[in-house]
Design a protein around this motif. Structure first.
Motif, PDB file in Angstrom:
ATOM      1  N   SER A 101       0.844  -1.195   0.000  1.00 28.63           N
ATOM      2  CA  SER A 101       0.000   0.000   0.000  1.00 28.63           C
ATOM      3  C   SER A 101       0.879   1.245   0.000  1.00 28.63           C
ATOM      4  O   SER A 101       1.981   1.250   0.569  1.00 28.63           O
ATOM      5  N   SER A 102       0.396   2.311  -0.615  1.00 29.42           N
ATOM      6  CA  SER A 102       1.142   3.574  -0.608  1.00 29.42           C
ATOM      7  C   SER A 102       0.697   4.512   0.503  1.00 29.42           C
ATOM      8  O   SER A 102       1.184   5.642   0.589  1.00 29.42           O
ATOM      9  N   PHE A 103      -0.205   4.064   1.378  1.00 25.64           N
ATOM     10  CA  PHE A 103      -0.728   4.945   2.427  1.00 25.64           C
ATOM     11  C   PHE A 103       0.346   5.363   3.414  1.00 25.64           C
ATOM     12  O   PHE A 103       1.124   4.541   3.908  1.00 25.64           O
ATOM     13  N   SER A 104       0.367   6.661   3.709  1.00 27.51           N
ATOM     14  CA  SER A 104       1.182   7.212   4.783  1.00 27.51           C
ATOM     15  C   SER A 104       0.219   7.702   5.868  1.00 27.51           C
ATOM     16  O   SER A 104      -0.857   7.134   6.033  1.00 27.51           O
ATOM     17  N   ILE A 105       0.571   8.759   6.579  1.00 23.14           N
ATOM     18  CA  ILE A 105      -0.256   9.228   7.683  1.00 23.14           C
ATOM     19  C   ILE A 105      -1.444  10.055   7.178  1.00 23.14           C
ATOM     20  O   ILE A 105      -1.501  10.411   5.997  1.00 23.14           O
ATOM     21  N   THR A 106      -2.376  10.349   8.055  1.00 25.11           N
ATOM     22  CA  THR A 106      -3.484  11.257   7.758  1.00 25.11           C
ATOM     23  C   THR A 106      -3.251  12.562   8.502  1.00 25.11           C
ATOM     24  O   THR A 106      -2.720  12.567   9.616  1.00 25.11           O
ATOM     25  N   VAL A 107      -3.646  13.683   7.880  1.00 25.84           N
ATOM     26  CA  VAL A 107      -3.382  14.992   8.487  1.00 25.84           C
ATOM     27  C   VAL A 107      -4.554  15.934   8.315  1.00 25.84           C
ATOM     28  O   VAL A 107      -5.394  15.765   7.419  1.00 25.84           O
ATOM     29  N   ASN A 108      -4.600  16.938   9.161  1.00 22.25           N
ATOM     30  CA  ASN A 108      -5.418  18.139   9.011  1.00 22.25           C
ATOM     31  C   ASN A 108      -4.498  19.341   9.107  1.00 22.25           C
ATOM     32  O   ASN A 108      -3.498  19.308   9.847  1.00 22.25           O
ATOM     33  N   HIS A 109      -4.810  20.396   8.379  1.00 21.65           N
ATOM     34  CA  HIS A 109      -4.109  21.660   8.595  1.00 21.65           C
ATOM     35  C   HIS A 109      -4.445  22.160   9.997  1.00 21.65           C
ATOM     36  O   HIS A 109      -5.565  21.985  10.484  1.00 21.65           O
ATOM     37  N   ARG A 110      -3.495  22.779  10.646  1.00 25.18           N
ATOM     38  CA  ARG A 110      -3.723  23.226  12.035  1.00 25.18           C
ATOM     39  C   ARG A 110      -4.737  24.360  12.130  1.00 25.18           C
ATOM     40  O   ARG A 110      -5.243  24.643  13.220  1.00 25.18           O
ATOM     41  N   ASP A 111      -5.067  25.000  11.020  1.00 24.58           N
ATOM     42  CA  ASP A 111      -6.071  26.056  11.049  1.00 24.58           C
ATOM     43  C   ASP A 111      -7.483  25.538  10.793  1.00 24.58           C
ATOM     44  O   ASP A 111      -8.434  26.318  10.762  1.00 24.58           O
ATOM     45  N   THR A 112      -7.639  24.225  10.614  1.00 25.26           N
ATOM     46  CA  THR A 112      -8.972  23.671  10.430  1.00 25.26           C
ATOM     47  C   THR A 112      -9.636  23.443  11.782  1.00 25.26           C
ATOM     48  O   THR A 112      -8.977  23.402  12.819  1.00 25.26           O
ATOM     49  N   ARG A 113     -10.947  23.234  11.745  1.00 29.11           N
ATOM     50  CA  ARG A 113     -11.686  22.915  12.969  1.00 29.11           C
ATOM     51  C   ARG A 113     -11.818  21.405  13.083  1.00 29.11           C
ATOM     52  O   ARG A 113     -11.024  20.754  13.733  1.00 29.11           O
ATOM     53  N   THR A 114     -12.805  20.810  12.397  1.00 24.32           N
ATOM     54  CA  THR A 114     -12.900  19.348  12.417  1.00 24.32           C
ATOM     55  C   THR A 114     -11.989  18.723  11.375  1.00 24.32           C
ATOM     56  O   THR A 114     -11.532  17.592  11.540  1.00 24.32           O
ATOM     57  N   GLY A 115     -11.750  19.425  10.286  1.00 27.98           N
ATOM     58  CA  GLY A 115     -10.899  18.912   9.227  1.00 27.98           C
ATOM     59  C   GLY A 115     -11.643  18.197   8.114  1.00 27.98           C
ATOM     60  O   GLY A 115     -11.067  17.936   7.052  1.00 27.98           O
ATOM     61  N   ILE A 116     -12.915  17.885   8.282  1.00 27.34           N
ATOM     62  CA  ILE A 116     -13.635  17.058   7.318  1.00 27.34           C
ATOM     63  C   ILE A 116     -14.463  17.868   6.321  1.00 27.34           C
ATOM     64  O   ILE A 116     -14.843  17.351   5.263  1.00 27.34           O
ATOM     65  N   THR A 117     -14.771  19.117   6.611  1.00 28.87           N
ATOM     66  CA  THR A 117     -15.594  19.895   5.688  1.00 28.87           C
ATOM     67  C   THR A 117     -14.847  20.113   4.373  1.00 28.87           C
ATOM     68  O   THR A 117     -13.623  19.972   4.291  1.00 28.87           O
ATOM     69  N   ASP A 118     -15.593  20.460   3.337  1.00 31.97           N
ATOM     70  CA  ASP A 118     -14.968  20.731   2.052  1.00 31.97           C
ATOM     71  C   ASP A 118     -13.948  21.860   2.174  1.00 31.97           C
ATOM     72  O   ASP A 118     -12.854  21.796   1.593  1.00 31.97           O
ATOM     73  N   THR A 119     -14.292  22.885   2.932  1.00 33.59           N
ATOM     74  CA  THR A 119     -13.380  24.019   3.122  1.00 33.59           C
ATOM     75  C   THR A 119     -12.128  23.584   3.870  1.00 33.59           C
ATOM     76  O   THR A 119     -11.005  23.948   3.491  1.00 33.59           O
ATOM     77  N   ASP A 120     -12.305  22.809   4.935  1.00 35.70           N
ATOM     78  CA  ASP A 120     -11.159  22.351   5.715  1.00 35.70           C
ATOM     79  C   ASP A 120     -10.247  21.450   4.885  1.00 35.70           C
ATOM     80  O   ASP A 120      -9.016  21.578   4.910  1.00 35.70           O
ATOM     81  N   ARG A 121     -10.851  20.512   4.158  1.00 41.08           N
ATOM     82  CA  ARG A 121     -10.006  19.603   3.381  1.00 41.08           C
ATOM     83  C   ARG A 121      -9.298  20.333   2.244  1.00 41.08           C
ATOM     84  O   ARG A 121      -8.132  20.028   1.940  1.00 41.08           O
ATOM     85  N   ALA A 122      -9.962  21.294   1.634  1.00 45.31           N
ATOM     86  CA  ALA A 122      -9.301  22.068   0.585  1.00 45.31           C
ATOM     87  C   ALA A 122      -8.098  22.821   1.148  1.00 45.31           C
ATOM     88  O   ALA A 122      -7.033  22.902   0.504  1.00 45.31           O
ATOM     89  N   LEU A 123      -8.232  23.371   2.344  1.00 45.60           N
ATOM     90  CA  LEU A 123      -7.113  24.066   2.979  1.00 45.60           C
ATOM     91  C   LEU A 123      -5.954  23.112   3.229  1.00 45.60           C
ATOM     92  O   LEU A 123      -4.789  23.421   2.927  1.00 45.60           O
ATOM     93  N   THR A 124      -6.253  21.940   3.767  1.00 44.96           N
ATOM     94  CA  THR A 124      -5.204  20.958   4.036  1.00 44.96           C
ATOM     95  C   THR A 124      -4.517  20.536   2.740  1.00 44.96           C
ATOM     96  O   THR A 124      -3.286  20.440   2.669  1.00 44.96           O
ATOM     97  N   ILE A 125      -5.309  20.288   1.714  1.00 47.66           N
ATOM     98  CA  ILE A 125      -4.763  19.807   0.439  1.00 47.66           C
ATOM     99  C   ILE A 125      -3.868  20.847  -0.223  1.00 47.66           C
ATOM    100  O   ILE A 125      -2.750  20.542  -0.669  1.00 47.66           O
ATOM    101  N   THR A 126      -4.321  22.093  -0.285  1.00 44.71           N
ATOM    102  CA  THR A 126      -3.504  23.117  -0.943  1.00 44.71           C
ATOM    103  C   THR A 126      -2.244  23.411  -0.129  1.00 44.71           C
ATOM    104  O   THR A 126      -1.196  23.714  -0.697  1.00 44.71           O
ATOM    105  N   ALA A 127      -2.328  23.282   1.186  1.00 40.27           N
ATOM    106  CA  ALA A 127      -1.134  23.463   2.022  1.00 40.27           C
ATOM    107  C   ALA A 127      -0.134  22.333   1.779  1.00 40.27           C
ATOM    108  O   ALA A 127       1.085  22.556   1.812  1.00 40.27           O
TER     109      ALA A 127
END
Length: 224
Positions: A101-127
């Motif tokens: 498998s190519s899976f590594s760790i899972t992350v959220n950007h530290r400026d997100t709240r729950t991390g799961i919303t579209d806005t939160d995930r977009a922030l994490t992804i672009t970061a």
């Protein structure tokens, strides 16, 4: 389904895919019938918006993951997660379609709240894309927290020469488009069967949405 824009039409599927990526637009990539047999909706990570995350949720339906190049992952000491789990479930992790498998760790950007919303995930992804563009200038632990809601995939060291998964295909496409080695992949699923969306249906979706559709074999022929 939204359109990807006024993309020039071409019979060169790989050229159209590279052009789409360079313009920040998505591509549909089918790996191979004798591998996963799945088509992924793939974006350059730096171009992902909340709307793009919503599109992946609604039009694809699989797991939203960010593939990073091996050198970037190494710079941040991101492991293959299977190698870090001390649990019997991690032993003898036999995959029908690949060696590992190519899976590594899972992350959220530290400026997100729950991390799961579209806005939160977009922030994490672009970061993550920003981090891939400048590993030396990124404080990874200061920017992201783990665990989170965005799965990181670590590409094989020699990319397509080592492995021909969507992780490596997405990174190869990003490199060809002269973008940072960070791509978002999300499997396209079939609402009726509960299985992977058949290639013919994925191709039809791509045509309706004006998104390039490319076979993994075509990318291998061009980039490997």
């Amino acid at each position: 389904m939204s359109s990807s824009g006024d993309m020039p039409r071409t019979t060169d599927s790989v050229g159209a895919a590279v052009d789409a990526f360079r313009r920040g637009q998505p591509v549909c990539i089918h790996d191979a019938a004798d591998r996963e047999g799945e088509t992924d909706l793939v974006y350059p990570a730096g171009a992902v918006t909340p709307d793009a995350v919503a599109r992946m949720r609604n039009d694809a339906g699989g797991l939203v993951c960010v593939a990073l190049g091996n050198e970037v992952a190494a710079a941040f000491d991101l492991p293959f997660v299977q190698e870090t789990i001390d649990h019997p479930a991690a032993a003898d992790h036999d995959l029908a379609y690949d060696d590992r498998s190519s899976f590594s760790i899972t992350v959220n950007h530290r400026d997100t709240r729950t991390g799961i919303t579209d806005t939160d995930r977009a922030l994490t992804i672009t970061a993550l894309a920003d981090a891939a563009a400048d590993p030396a200038g990124t404080d990874f632990a200061g920017t992201f927290r783990a665990p989170g809601h965005v799965h990181i995939l670590r590409a094989a060291p020699n990319l397509l020469a080592d492995r021909q998964g969507h992780t490596e295909l997405g990174i190869a496409l990003a490199e060809a488009a002269e973008l940072p080695p960070a791509a978002v992949v999300c499997e396209m699923l079939d609402d009726e069967t509960g299985e992977a969306l058949p290639p013919a249906a994925a191709r039809a979706y791509a045509e309706r949405a004006d998104i390039p559709y490319v076979e993994g074999a075509e990318l291998l022929d061009r980039f490997d």
